[in-house]
Design an enzyme around this catalytic site. Structure first.
Site: not given
Ligand code: BV8
Ligand code: ZN
Length: 243
Positions: A119, A150
């Site tokens: 998970h 970015c």
């Protein structure tokens, strides 16, 4: 219980391939709230509503508040004797894998090496634009952290409800479950899929299953061994007799 423990230890000593499936219960004694216990994340913090892509799309800041709260809490706790015993068992068994549903990173901290985090991991973040995954252990990332390369919005690198697991990671977990001779199932209510099905994969492939839990679970009826009690008490007792 002692007789059953001795029998299980003998089996562990002879086993070449052992798998362990862990859930929130193994970290409970470290002070990490489980999901369904009285202090559970699902009852008190609507984890089911917050740990979803829809919640993040609707209100990313609220979801980051939830994860920063968990990061802060887990940054203050450490592994417990159950995690430590599994790290020791790994040195005694030729082929040993922990498959964990937990995102707290405590198995790694305890010294385990072969871990499949099905998970994800609370200490990893993923950019929603360039998909870069980075490790960041600062307890609080602020409510709208951005990607360093970015500038895109970051999200926790965990699997939310309604999201598919990474299929390569899931396949590895299925393969390990099918190939193991023994699977210990520790501290999981066995409700969340597809994680819960791994115990049945192991069983149908002929593994011997042992459950360690405070009480009985939907899995209990499939178990060859059942040890009721705290993981931090039972797991070390099972392992110390194996050395
Ligand atoms: C998927 C990371 C499909 C995030 C987690 C309806 C709507 C939406 C989805 C579903 C639905 N019905 C079914 C689903 C599927 C859903 C699911 O299973 N829901 C459940 C609730 C019914 N599953 C998913 O959504 C999964 N994805 O199915 O994708 C798909 C396929 C293709 C394409 C698109 C989609 C993704 C599930 C992963 C969710 N993420 N965690 C985060 O943490 O923030 S799940 C999270 O909850 C944990 O990781 C863990 O897996 C789970 C909690 O379970 P446990 O670990 O078992 O903890 P719990 O508190 O329940 O139990 C603790 C146990 O320990 C108890 O038994 C207790 O007795 C015991 N215990 C306590 N203390 C101790 C102890 N034992 C020993 N010693 C102690 N001291
Ligand atoms: Zn980016």
């Amino acid at each position: 219980m002692e007789e059953k423990m001795a029998a299980f230890r003998e089996l562990l000593k002879k086993s070449e391939r052992v798998a362990v499936l862990t859930g929130a219960g193994i970290s409970a004694e470290s002070g990490v709230p489980t999901f369904r216990g009285d202090d559970g994340l699902w009852q008190n913090y609507r984890a089911m509503d917050l740990a979803t892509p829809q919640a993040f799309a609707r209100d990313p800041e609220l979801v980051w508040q939830f994860y920063n709260w968990r990061r802060d809490l887990i940054s203050k706790v450490t592994y417990n004797p159950a995690h430590k015993a599994l790290a020791e068992l790994e040195n005694l068994v030729p082929n040993f894998t922990i498959i964990t549903q937990n995102v707290d990173g405590l198995h790694l901290l305890a010294g385990s090496r072969n871990i499949i985090e099905i998970h994800g991991n609370l200490w990893k973040v993923r950019c929603t634009r360039c998909h870069a995954i980075t490790m960041d252990r600062s307890p609080d990332l602020g409510n709208s952290p951005k990607c360093r390369s970015c500038g895109g919005p970051l999200r926790p690198h965990v699997v939310w409800f309604g999201e598919s697991l990474d299929l390569d990671i899931l396949q590895r977990a299925v393969d390990v479950s099918r190939q193991c001779q023994v699977m210990l199932v520790i501290g999981t209510s066995g409700l969340v899929q597809p994680a819960a099905s791994l115990a049945l994969e192991a069983k149908s492939a002929g593994a011997v299953l042992a459950e360690i839990d405070l009480g009985s679970t939907p899995h209990s009826r499939f178990m060859d061994f059942g040890f009721q009690g705290k993981a931090g008490d039972i797991v070390p007792r099972l392992v110390e007799g194996c050395a």
